[in-house]
Design an enzyme around this catalytic site. Structure first.
Site, PDB file in Angstrom:
ATOM      1  N   SER A  97       0.830  -1.206   0.000  1.00 17.34           N
ATOM      2  CA  SER A  97       0.000   0.000   0.000  1.00 17.34           C
ATOM      3  C   SER A  97       0.865   1.257   0.000  1.00 17.34           C
ATOM      4  O   SER A  97       1.778   1.385   0.811  1.00 17.34           O
ATOM      5  CB  SER A  97      -0.911  -0.016   1.225  1.00 17.34           C
ATOM      6  OG  SER A  97      -1.702   1.130   1.212  1.00 17.34           O
ATOM      7  N   THR A 102      -1.638   2.663  -8.071  1.00 20.39           N
ATOM      8  CA  THR A 102      -2.730   3.392  -8.728  1.00 20.39           C
ATOM      9  C   THR A 102      -2.159   4.441  -9.678  1.00 20.39           C
ATOM     10  O   THR A 102      -2.631   4.598 -10.804  1.00 20.39           O
ATOM     11  CB  THR A 102      -3.633   4.039  -7.667  1.00 20.39           C
ATOM     12  OG1 THR A 102      -4.081   3.011  -6.792  1.00 20.39           O
ATOM     13  CG2 THR A 102      -4.828   4.710  -8.299  1.00 20.39           C
ATOM     14  N   SER A 150      -5.399   5.740  -0.582  1.00 22.39           N
ATOM     15  CA  SER A 150      -5.275   4.289  -0.672  1.00 22.39           C
ATOM     16  C   SER A 150      -6.511   3.688  -1.328  1.00 22.39           C
ATOM     17  O   SER A 150      -7.645   4.030  -0.996  1.00 22.39           O
ATOM     18  CB  SER A 150      -5.102   3.717   0.732  1.00 22.39           C
ATOM     19  OG  SER A 150      -4.967   2.334   0.656  1.00 22.39           O
ATOM     20  N   GLU A 344      -0.878  -4.839   3.013  1.00 21.01           N
ATOM     21  CA  GLU A 344      -0.789  -3.881   4.111  1.00 21.01           C
ATOM     22  C   GLU A 344      -0.759  -4.574   5.469  1.00 21.01           C
ATOM     23  O   GLU A 344      -1.381  -5.611   5.673  1.00 21.01           O
ATOM     24  CB  GLU A 344      -1.910  -2.843   4.032  1.00 21.01           C
ATOM     25  CG  GLU A 344      -3.297  -3.382   4.064  1.00 21.01           C
ATOM     26  CD  GLU A 344      -4.349  -2.326   3.701  1.00 21.01           C
ATOM     27  OE1 GLU A 344      -4.003  -1.257   3.174  1.00 21.01           O
ATOM     28  OE2 GLU A 344      -5.536  -2.594   3.961  1.00 21.01           O
TER      29      GLU A 344
END
Ligand SMILES: Nc1ncnc2c1ncn2[C@@H]1O[C@H](COP(=O)(O)OP(=O)(O)OP(=O)(O)O)[C@@H](O)[C@H]1O
Ligand SMILES: [Mg+2]
Length: 1012
Positions: A97, A102, A150, A344
């Site tokens: 994470s 992204t 996130s 995570e």
């Protein structure tokens, strides 16, 4: 010197050197490094100027190894393989994470969007693909301790391309949203961005419409704290969010549901006691409930009942969004980009982290299987000499979680479905029993069994040794979240609302579709969708982007070596480099390889008749690559370095260009030839027509000219002939004239002596005669018959002729006069002539009568109706009608009488009664006697044989005596045609002779009348 861009070239290969290389590169802002075609991306935590349109152009159609490592290079490679080699691609982005997955996925998408061609439809698809991100992030991303943005869901974006490489549409699959975040999140984290964005960016009017307050502190789900994020402008993000493909009504419905969720967080249940003394719950905030119900169109009582009798749980599902409807029948290529929530580890890890980490474990498994295990196995299978590389296979961990019989998820499902008392303790006990000896499983109990003293592992927890580290999961809430059951009365309450979107979210609330079957658990669903995803990914050519998080503090350009080293280890980068170094960069089945490159050798082009393997060998021999670069497996050819492959590809491109040129050349030649032939044919036809036309024109002109010349020539000839004839004629005439003159001369000479005597007299006479006649003609007297003048003869010898001419002229005048007379006038004149014959020089009255016109009808028989009878008697035979006086023979008295003379009768009538008194046939009149004087006496002598004669003669006095006697005489002459049938006697004076007028009386006695 810049450290190597491809870690395969690292020398010596140790963990330290690898780490150092990454660090050094990172320090120089080179965040991307390769291991073969795997990209390692280290999160810079600050924006770098390496994503400009110029950079896009630089990497467009680049040679992967010729330019600096970049995420665009792998995107370009994948896109080109898809477009040119027809292989579906997937881009797997992994990392924990906050490592930058992204961001990486967005960069890949934007690159693909930038390089594929433009066009209205294509742009629309690209827009939709790119703009779906902000919406998805607003509803699916949140701030966590590890990452301010996130992803709290997994996202797999499939973009479909046509054969030209233009995007046709896309399918975005979402995996398991972390819904528990809505109702609860730890301090320092935030709920999903959309809530903050809506409150900060929604206009006052919108908030009022949604019955929201702008202050975050008002809402329980937002932890009653104002939590703006540095570097994240919620308001701007909300305003900039283009909700693609939704109608305004749909957007409003969506925001209404969002507002309802937010407001539900403020609905507090308070304990109360029923009348029976039983404990019950009631709504502490009726106002909020009221507003919620107004928003969704529901009776507050219904909602209150549903809320107070049950508790609310979030539901779990997989959402599938279709950006555009795929068109069937077209050949499609697919490029998938997977961006999933990263691995995570929190202080307190729950069911969500378990699921998230399981998913990451699966992705790691793909990587291991495809790049390490499968690859090595393939070398062995294909009979390539190979020294095995050791690596950690995480299948054992995956199996621990997902095994359908005794995996943790299976156990959890079993506990959830088991009747009787079910809680997390029984579940943990079961796990402890099952995995007591499992290397990757730990709990307080197994530790105790192994006599391990560990204070970090509480009793309510179990720990799994994931590939990326040990994670301690607290089992509290596992069963509840896995069940993810929404009590029926609650979903029925939602379904009962008048809000279409809300109703569609709770289809199971429809009382008519009540199903007694339990819905699949969250864990089961997730496992199934991950399995589908894995199957999908296995079917495509994988491209890896491995994201590394350089520090825990989200600090820009800070590199924490320990943290990175840990990631290098668990990501298996060392093994990756080793396999890559010893292995081959490229492999392909012989037939498809030969098919693709056979044009590079004249021996294999255009047809190779032998086996594919032989063909490949021959082909590569001709290309003279170093032997260590190639390995020939049983079914595949292996190429060691990408450079060789690129070289091959470059040569192919050149050759293809050559062949294309050849085809073009041949085609153009053919086209030009055909066109030329066509043109030639046309030209021949045109020129034939033209020549024909020209010749025709020429012929016409010649014909015209010939005709003109002919006409001139004929004209000339004719004129010449005419001239000839004329001159002949003239000559002839001249000869005749001369001959005539000559003959005349001779005759005159012969006769001269005869001519001379009396010739002058005759000539003079002739001349005088001419003069006289010409003079007469000019001097003719007037044409009136009364005019008897005539010029005298100028010469005596012409007197006779003049007299003769005079009488001829006079007769001719009279003739002319007579010819122009009307018949009446002619008759009148004849009567007058008759009168003159009878009385001229005989009776004195005659000269007086000359002036009087003979009217004949003096009575007006036709006009006067009184005389109708008389008119009838006379009919059309009337000659004369007049008034006379009759002398009575007895006493000499005179009585007036009407006299009618017809062609047959003489009628005497009484003037008053207009009745005929006496009718005499004309034949009865023998003679008439009149005196010599100018009186009007008249004696009618009748034949003694006649009927009237018996009465004696008649003595009448007439004012028109001459006319009466003349007409009587003439009528008698005409009718009887006997000359002398009636005599007219003009009586002299009594003394003069014996001719005394005698008038016979009745009985043939004579009466003598003395006329003075
Ligand atoms: N290439 C980059 N350049 C600049 N900043 C970056 C880059 N990649 C990531 N970041 C920064 O790192 C932050 C976290 O990245 P990102 O959200 O992509 O992480 P993630 O791997 O998707 O995490 P999670 O698994 O939590 O979703 C971003 O908000 C951004 O600030
Ligand atoms: Mg993310």
């Amino acid at each position: 010197m810049l450290p190597v861009g491809d870690l395969v070239l690292l020398d010596p290969l140790t963990e330290e050197s690898l780490l150092q290389t990454l660090q050094e590169r990172f320090r120089r802002s080179n965040i991307y490094t390769y291991i073969g075609n795997v990209v390692i991306s280290v999160n810079p935590y600050r924006s770098l100027p390496i994503y400009t349109p110029e950079t896009v152009q630089e990497y467009r159609n680049c040679n992967f190894f010729a330019v600096k490592p970049h995420i665009y290079a792998i995107a370009d490679d994948a896109y080109r393989s898809l477009r040119d080699r027809d292989r579906d691609q997937c881009i797997l982005i992994t990392g924990e994470s906050g490592a930058g997955k992204t961001e990486a996925s967005k960069l890949v998408m934007s690159y693909v969007a930038a390089v594929c061609s433009k066009g209205e439809e294509v742009d629309k698809v690209k827009e939709q693909l790119l703009q779906s991100n902000p919406v998805l992030e607003a509803f699916g991303n949140a701030k966590t301790i590890r990452n301010d943005n996130s992803s709290r869901f997994g996202k797999y974006m499939d973009v479909e391309f046509d054969f030209k490489g233009e995007p046709l549409g896309g399918v975005i699959s979402n995996y398991l949203l972390e819904k528990s975040r809505i109702v609860r999140h730890v301090k320092g984290e935030r709920n999903f961005h959309i809530f903050y964005q809506l409150l900060a960016g929604g206009s006052a009017q919108l908030l009022q419409q949604l019955k929201l307050r702008q202050d975050c502190r008002h809402y329980g789900y937002l932890n009653r704290e104002s939590s703006g994020l540095p570097g994240m402008d919620d308001a701007a993000n909300f305003r900039a969010m283009q909700v693609i493909g939704f109608s305004p009504a749909e957007v409003t419905a969506l925001l209404e549901v969002t507002a309802v969720v937010l407001k539900l967080g403020n609905v507090q249940l308070s304990s109360s006691y029923q009348a029976s003394g039983m404990e019950a719950s009631s709504i502490a905030e009726p106002q909020e409930l009221q507003e919620i119900c107004e928003l969704i169109g529901l009776d507050p009582a219904v909602l209150e009942r549903a809320l107070c009798s049950r508790t609310v749980k979030a539901r779990n599902e997989m959402v599938l969004t279709t950006l555009s409807v795929p068109q069937p029948g077209k050949q499609r290529k697919v490029m998938g980009v997977l961006d999933i929530y990263g691995f995570e580890i929190f202080q307190d890890n729950g069911f969500e982290q378990f699921i998230i980490n399981y998913c990451n474990e699966k992705l790691q498994q793909i990587f291991i299987l495809m790049t390490l295990k499968e690859e090595q196995e393939e070398y062995v299978r294909e009979g390539i000499q190979w020294t095995p590389v050791e690596f950690f296979d995480n299948s054992i961990i995956c199996n621990l979680i997902e095994n359908s019989k005794c995996g943790i998820l299976a156990m959890l499902d079993e506990e959830c479905l088991r009747p009787g008392v079910v809680n997390e303790d029984t579940f943990l006990t079961k796990l402890n029993q099952l995995f007591a000896t499992h290397k990757h499983y730990e709990s307080k109990e197994t530790q105790n069994a192994r006599r391990v003293m560990d204070a970090t592992l509480p009793s309510q927890c179990f720990r799994i040794h994931h590939y990326a580290g040990k994670v301690t999961y607290n089992v509290t809430g596992f069963i509840e979240k896995n069940n993810d059951l929404l009590f029926r009365d609650l979903s029925q309450a939602m379904w009962a609302s008048r809000h279409e979107l809300l109703r569609s979210l709770f289809p199971e609330g429809d009382p008519q579709k009540v199903s007694l079957k339990l819905p699949p658990t969250a864990g089961f669903q997730f496992k199934a969708s991950v399995a589908t995803l894995m199957k999908n990914l296995y079917s495509k050519n994988p491209n890896y982007i491995r994201c590394i998080k350089p520090n825990e503090t989200k600090t820009g350009m800070l590199f924490t070596p320990e943290l990175v080293l840990a990631q290098i280890r668990y990501l298996g980068l060392m093994e990756n480099v080793r396999v890559r170094r010893a292995g081959y960069a490229f492999r392909q089945l012989y037939d498809s390889f030969l098919q693709r490159y056979k044009m590079l050798s004249p021996r294999t082009w255009p047809h190779w008749t032998g086996s594919h393997r032989e063909g490949t060998k021959v082909l590569l021999e001709d290309l003279a690559f170093p032997p260590e670069e190639l390995a020939f497996g049983h079914t595949k050819i292996f190429i060691r370095s990408p450079r060789t492959l690129f070289d091959l590809e470059r040569r192919r491109q050149e050759r293809v260009a050559e062949l294309a040129t050849l085809i073009q050349k041949t085609f153009r030649g053919w086209r030009c030839r055909t066109q030329y032939q066509l043109m030639r044919k046309s030209q021949i036809i045109i020129s034939a027509w033209f020549r024909g036309h020209m010749q025709k024109n020429r012929y016409k002109q010649m014909k015209r000219s010939a005709l003109i010349i002919q006409a001139y020539a004929r004209g000339w000839k004719s004129r010449r002939l005419l001239r000839e004839l004329k001159s002949q004629c003239h000559r002839h005439a001249a000869a005749t004239t001369i001959a005539a003159y000559w003959r005349g001369y001779q005759v005159r000479r012969a006769y001269r002596r005869y001519f001379r005597s009396g010739a002058s007299t005759r000539l003079a006479n002739f001349i005088y005669q001419r003069l006289f006649l010409v003079g007469l003609a000019r001097n003719l007297p007037p044409l009136s018959v009364m005019d008897r003048t005539w010029p005298p003869a100028p010469y005596k010898f012409l007197a006779d002729a003049n007299q003769e001419l005079r009488s001829i002229f006079y007769r001719w005048k009279c003739k002319k006069y007579r010819e122009q007379l009307t018949p009446q006038r002619r008759a009148l004149l004849q009567t007058k002539l008759h009168a003159s014959e009878l009385f001229k020089d005989k009776k004195a009255l005659y000269s007086k009568s000359l002036q009087q016109p003979f009217q004949g009808e003096y009575l007006g028989l036709t006009q006067n109706p009184k005389y109708q009878k008389l008119h009838a008697v006379a009919k059309d035979k009337l000659v004369m009608a007049d008034t006379v006086r009759k002398v009575n023979k007895a006493n000499g008295k005179m009585v007036p009488r009407l006299l009618l003379l017809t062609t047959e009768h003489l009628v005497l009538a009484d003037p008053k009664a207009a009745q005929p008194k006496m009718v005499l046939s004309l034949g009865d009149i023998s003679s008439i006697s009149v005196t010599r004087f100018s009186d009007g006496f008249l004696a009618l002598h009748l034949k003694e044989t006649s009927t009237g004669g018996a009465k004696g003669d008649f003595l009448l006095i007439s004012d028109h005596l001459i006319e009466l006697v003349t007409r009587l005489h003439k009528t008698l002459m005409d009718t009887t045609a006997q000359k002398g049938a009636m005599t007219i006697t003009v009586v002299e004076s009594a003394k003069a002779g014996t001719n005394i007028p005698v008038c016979k009386k009745k009985g043939s006695h004579k009466m003598e009348i003395l006329v003075q």
